[in-house]
Design a protein around this motif. Structure first.
Motif, short mmCIF file in Angstrom:
data_model
loop_
_atom_site.label_atom_id
_atom_site.label_comp_id
_atom_site.label_asym_id
_atom_site.label_seq_id
_atom_site.Cartn_x
_atom_site.Cartn_y
_atom_site.Cartn_z
N GLY A 12 0.80 -1.21 0.00
CA GLY A 12 0.00 0.00 0.00
C GLY A 12 0.83 1.26 0.00
N GLU A 57 2.17 12.35 -5.82
CA GLU A 57 0.82 11.96 -5.43
C GLU A 57 0.89 10.83 -4.40
N LYS A 111 1.89 12.18 -1.07
CA LYS A 111 0.79 12.86 -0.37
C LYS A 111 -0.16 11.85 0.25
N ILE A 112 -0.42 10.79 -0.50
CA ILE A 112 -1.30 9.74 0.03
C ILE A 112 -0.71 9.17 1.30
N GLN A 113 0.60 8.97 1.31
CA GLN A 113 1.23 8.44 2.52
C GLN A 113 1.10 9.44 3.67
N GLU A 120 -1.33 11.63 4.11
CA GLU A 120 -2.73 11.57 4.56
C GLU A 120 -2.96 10.31 5.40
N GLY A 121 -2.38 9.21 4.94
CA GLY A 121 -2.52 7.96 5.68
C GLY A 121 -1.89 8.07 7.06
N THR A 177 -4.07 10.27 9.32
CA THR A 177 -5.30 9.56 9.72
C THR A 177 -4.98 8.45 10.71
#
Ligand code: FES
Ligand code: FES
Lengths: 160, 728
Positions: free
Chosen positions: B89, B624, B627-629, B631-632, B635
């Motif tokens: 992931g 991208e 950034k997802i990492q 955000e993960g 969270t």
């Protein structure tokens, strides 16, 4: 005890001879080889096992296979129609709304069900509607965006 | 202290089985067809990293002597990179091809990765520590640069043009003077088998020439993951396979007194095995062709245990841990603490506590094992396939080359899947029953056998002078590990000491291990909470206080960026706005976050409303993905900050599912503004972990700003917040 259970699975008539008390999740995953629905908790908390039964999201880890008798069951594998992804699937991809992906089949199925019930949800309605689907990787924010844009597309709004 | 110290990862507890690998290049390459194959051996270019890896692992030999990376360009011009790293992931299946495509001047679509297969990929110690991009990436790039050199030689021959006159683009080489004279990589490799072995050397391309690197790329595996086509270990089916369910004790170390398996055996098709594992421990399992029937059969087994008396629990654990704490070893020090104390006009002393935290990936530990003709093949959800291979080989008494571990998609790891018990169990059971066996842990087993983030204690004593400068800093961390303990503020007199062997102390009632950014979550929580306490006693705005005490330009830049992004305006805390700030360094990446929270004083519930987070991670391969990492991380980090904590009595884990162990949900998710600073001139750093380290402190500081109450224990549950508010 063997029961005969007939239902529609991903559009195809299906007939099983088995113990009707067995849980739908495991029948799908093993007997029927549909491994899209996942085991995450087995107690209805996480939503990884979500499938659609008569268009409504259902946690397949909680229900006996006999309960889908004569019903219409759709798993993530059956969402694609004629080689075309469902708008929710497309939106998840376009928003990169996934990491490890393990929760994603359940998230997608639940989102489809949500949009079936409420085609134009507000952000807050999406949050509340999805709140019992877990994602450990933290893809939530993108999933919310994806559902919003899928809703728009399904209304005939701008495609992504 | 130099920046290298920040990189300390302490992977001492990851077992090293590299000595079991006599595997030669021959073995690998025999299996491959024609084309160009390049292997890279780490050399001076990677010596620093190699040494670092060795140091963390505490082994004389952290890296294989054979080779670390290889790639192949086949006769269709298709490029395949082979790596023992895995995809869980965090995105390397997408970002590594970007690095390869650029180095090779070939379209991104022609590049693929083969990952985590011990028969196909070079030895690798595992996927953790945010090392895939920053350490493995350069080796792969070096291989690509070499492959391109070979292609240029071949093209010079084939086109009869001097190499200097050639250029590469889109998977072909052409004559710069007559671009229509071109030859594709596929044409060049046709009918050839060329093997090159090189010492790793820096790729020749300047980052400014990159076209694929630095571009946002969607997850390559997106389609497979939204259609259910992506297979995880539990989704693999083999003819004749059985599903095993293993009898588990109610507590670690409980002794089996008596057992009745007769009712289970009565269920048609159920097989019961009563055996010992390779360590001589009970291995009692039921098998069936359907997992749910096996599960029901297991429930029919009546077993009685002697459970050792419970001495520790989640309440008294900190006293216990302190009472048995190993002596301090100094990690860093400078100046004179006593002299520093005398300079202080205000001092702050505090103790910070952190509980056991579960990894809890949505996919539980799962493996399918098949033993055929003396060779075991195991599909496992693992972060270190080669580690699993070694463990399985030992358990079965097989040589390592008779064990192949294949890693399908992994449904999250976060450090927890460096522990491969389930793969060993599946292999042993497959050997016993003579059929392929799947072991998929239940959520309860996952909680029971998880290698938790260790409970930890940090004690800090520090002081500021009249100008708001920190003049001394005395820091003791117990059990969390050293990662993130060294601080980056400018303090003339300081000492940082560690107690305990990182994450794996025997003082804990159960296994502990690496949890996403191990050690750093606890250390950053303590340090940044404490810095805020000093800002408060100094009467200075917490952002300004940090800037006053920082000289590291990279940290200053990320902090200022986070403050700007958030729209920070200076105020002394508590300002009642609910704003908090925290900074951290992890895996070479600098991060600063600012959060706004709302606290319900009646219930103690905390809602994080927004988070601005800035990160300097050097050269970014896939912005991208990065950034997802982030955000993960933000969270997931709210979980350890607000609710996640293992409850236990003695060696019995009381949390068995998500009814009592609460992980972040949609309703928690704040508005997030993530910024990745442009730092192309710096080598790529880790991205999968850094942003999580600030989450404990940024929320604690925001709660303080909102309420005036200081929480020094994680998680900051509603009960704890409420109790703290009521005390004031
Ligand atoms: S597996 Fe069904 S809800 Fe978790
Ligand atoms: S994407 Fe990994 S659990 Fe949701």
């Amino acid at each position: 005890m063997t029961d005969t259970i007939s239902f529609k699975l991903n559009g195809k008539p299906t007939r099983l001879n088995l113990d009707g008390n067995r849980l739908l999740l495991w029948v799908l995953r093993t007997d029927l080889g549909l491994t899209g629905p996942k085991y995450g908790c087995g107690q209805g908390h996480c939503g990884c096992c979500t499938v659609l039964v008569n268009n409504v999201a259902l946690r397949s880890c909680l229900v006996a296979v006999s309960s889908v008798k004569d019903k219409d069951v759709v798993t993530i594998e059956g969402l694609e129609q004629d080689g075309k992804l469902h708008p929710v699937q497309k939106a998840f991809m376009a928003h990169d709304a996934l990491q490890c992906g393990f929760c994603i089949p359940g998230q997608v199925m639940h989102a489809v069900s949500l949009l079936n019930k409420n085609p134009q949800p507000t952000r807050e309605q999406i949050v509340q509607g999805m709140n019992n689907n877990f994602c450990r990787c933290g893809a939530h924010t993108r999933i919310i965006d994806a559902i919003q844009s899928a809703a728009t597309e399904m209304q005939g709004g701008p495609a992504q | 202290m130099n920046t290298n110290d920040y990189l300390a990862l302490n992977f001492k507890d990851i077992k090293d089985y590299s000595d079991l690998y006599p595997q030669s290049r021959r073995d690998f390459f025999k299996r491959l067809g024609g084309g160009i194959i390049v292997c890279v051996v780490m050399s001076e270019f990677l010596a620093a990293q190699a040494q670092e890896e060795r140091r963390f692992r505490g082994f004389g030999r952290g890296l294989p002597s054979d080779f670390n990376a290889f790639l192949r360009i086949d006769e269709n011009g298709h490029v395949t990179g082979y790596t023992g790293k895995i995809e869980m992931g965090q995105g390397p299946i997408t970002s590594l091809p970007q690095m390869l495509a650029d180095e090779l001047d070939t379209p991104l679509g022609t590049v693929d990765m083969v990952m985590g297969d011990t028969d196909l990929c070079p030895w690798d110690m595992g996927t953790f520590g945010s090392m895939t991009t920053r350490m493995f990436g350069p080796a792969l790039q070096a291989a690509a640069a070499e492959a391109k050199a070979v292609l240029l030689e071949l093209a010079a021959e084939s086109l009869k043009v001097p190499q200097a006159q050639l250029a590469a683009k889109d998977g072909a080489i052409f004559d710069k003077e007559k671009p229509e004279r071109r030859v594709t990589y596929g044409q060049l490799t046709q009918g050839k088998k060329i093997e090159r072995h090189i010492e790793g050397k820096p790729p020749l391309k300047d980052p400014s020439q990159f076209t694929a690197v630095g571009q946002p790329e969607l997850h390559r595996d997106g389609r497979a993951k939204v259609t259910g086509a992506a297979h995880y270990a539990g989704d693999i089916r083999l003819p004749g396979m059985l599903y095993a369910k293993i009898l588990r004790p109610p507590a670690h170390d409980a002794k089996l007194k008596s057992m009745d398996t007769a009712p289970a055996k009565k269920i048609p098709g159920v097989q019961v095995v009563q055996d010992k594992d390779y360590q001589g421990k009970d291995l009692i399992a039921v098998f069936h062709e359907f997992p749910d029937v096996a599960e029901n059969a297991l429930e029919q087994i009546k077993a009685d245990y002697d459970v050792p008396e419970a001495r520790v629990d989640d309440k008294n654990i900190f006293d216990h841990l302190l009472s048995v704490a190993p002596p301090a070893h100094v990690l860093a020090s400078d100046g004179d603490l006593e002299a520093g104390r005398k300079l202080a006009v205000k001092t702050v002393e505090a103790t910070y506590l952190d509980g056991y935290v579960a990894h809890s990936p949505m996919e539980t530990h799962t493996a399918l094992a098949r033993i055929e003709d003396g060779k075991a093949t195991v599909w496992a959800s693992t972060q270190n396939p080669f580690g699993a291979q070694g463990e399985i080989a030992r358990a079965l008494g097989f040589p390592a080359e008779k064990v192949r571990v294949i890693t399908p998609f992994v449904g999250g790891g976060f450090g927890g899947k460096t522990y491969n018990q389930q793969a060993v169990e599946a292999a042993q059971l497959a050997k016993i029953v003579g059929k392929p066996v799947q072991v998929m842990w239940s959520r309860e087993e996952e909680f029971f056998y998880d290698t938790f983030q260790p409970a930890a204690i940090v004690k800090i004593s520090s002081g500021v002078d009249a100008s708001g400068k920190t003049v001394f800093w005395d820091y003791d961390v117990y059990y969390a590990g050293e990662r993130g303990a060294q601080q980056f503020y400018t303090v003339p007199n300081h000492r940082t000491s560690g107690h305990g062997r990182g994450w794996q102390g025997s003082e804990h009632p159960f296994h502990t291990g690496a949890w996403r950014a191990p050690g750093n979550n606890t250390n950053t929580f303590a340090r940044e909470s404490h810095i805020d306490q000093m800002a408060a006693v100094a009467g200075v705005d917490p952002v300004e206080f940090r800037l006053n005490n920082l000289s590291d330009a990279r940290m200053v830049r990320v902090l200022k960026t986070a403050a700007e992004t958030f729209g920070w305006t200076p105020a002394k805390a508590p300002s009642q706005r609910g704003y908090g700030v925290a900074c951290g360094i992890d895996a070479g990446t600098y991060v600063a976050a600012i959060a706004e929270v709302a606290v319900d004083a009646k219930t103690g519930a905390v809602q994080v409303k927004r988070v601005a987070c800035a990160q300097d991670m050097g050269l970014v391969i896939n912005p991208e993905g990065a950034k997802i990492q982030m955000e993960g991380c933000i969270t997931m980090g709210m979980g350890y900050a607000l609710t996640e904590e293992i409850h236990f009595k003695g060696r019995k884990v009381l949390d068995t599912n998500y009814d009592t162990y609460e992980i972040p949900r949609y309703s928690w998710v704040p508005k997030m503004d993530t910024v990745i600073l442009d730092a192309k001139d710096k080598p790529p750093q880790g991205g999968g972990e850094p942003a999580i380290v600030v989450m404990g402190a940024v929320i604690a500081n925001a709660i303080h700003d909102a309420t005036g109450v200081r929480l020094c224990q994680l998680p900051m549950t509603p009960d704890r917040v409420k109790a703290a508010i009521q005390k004031t």
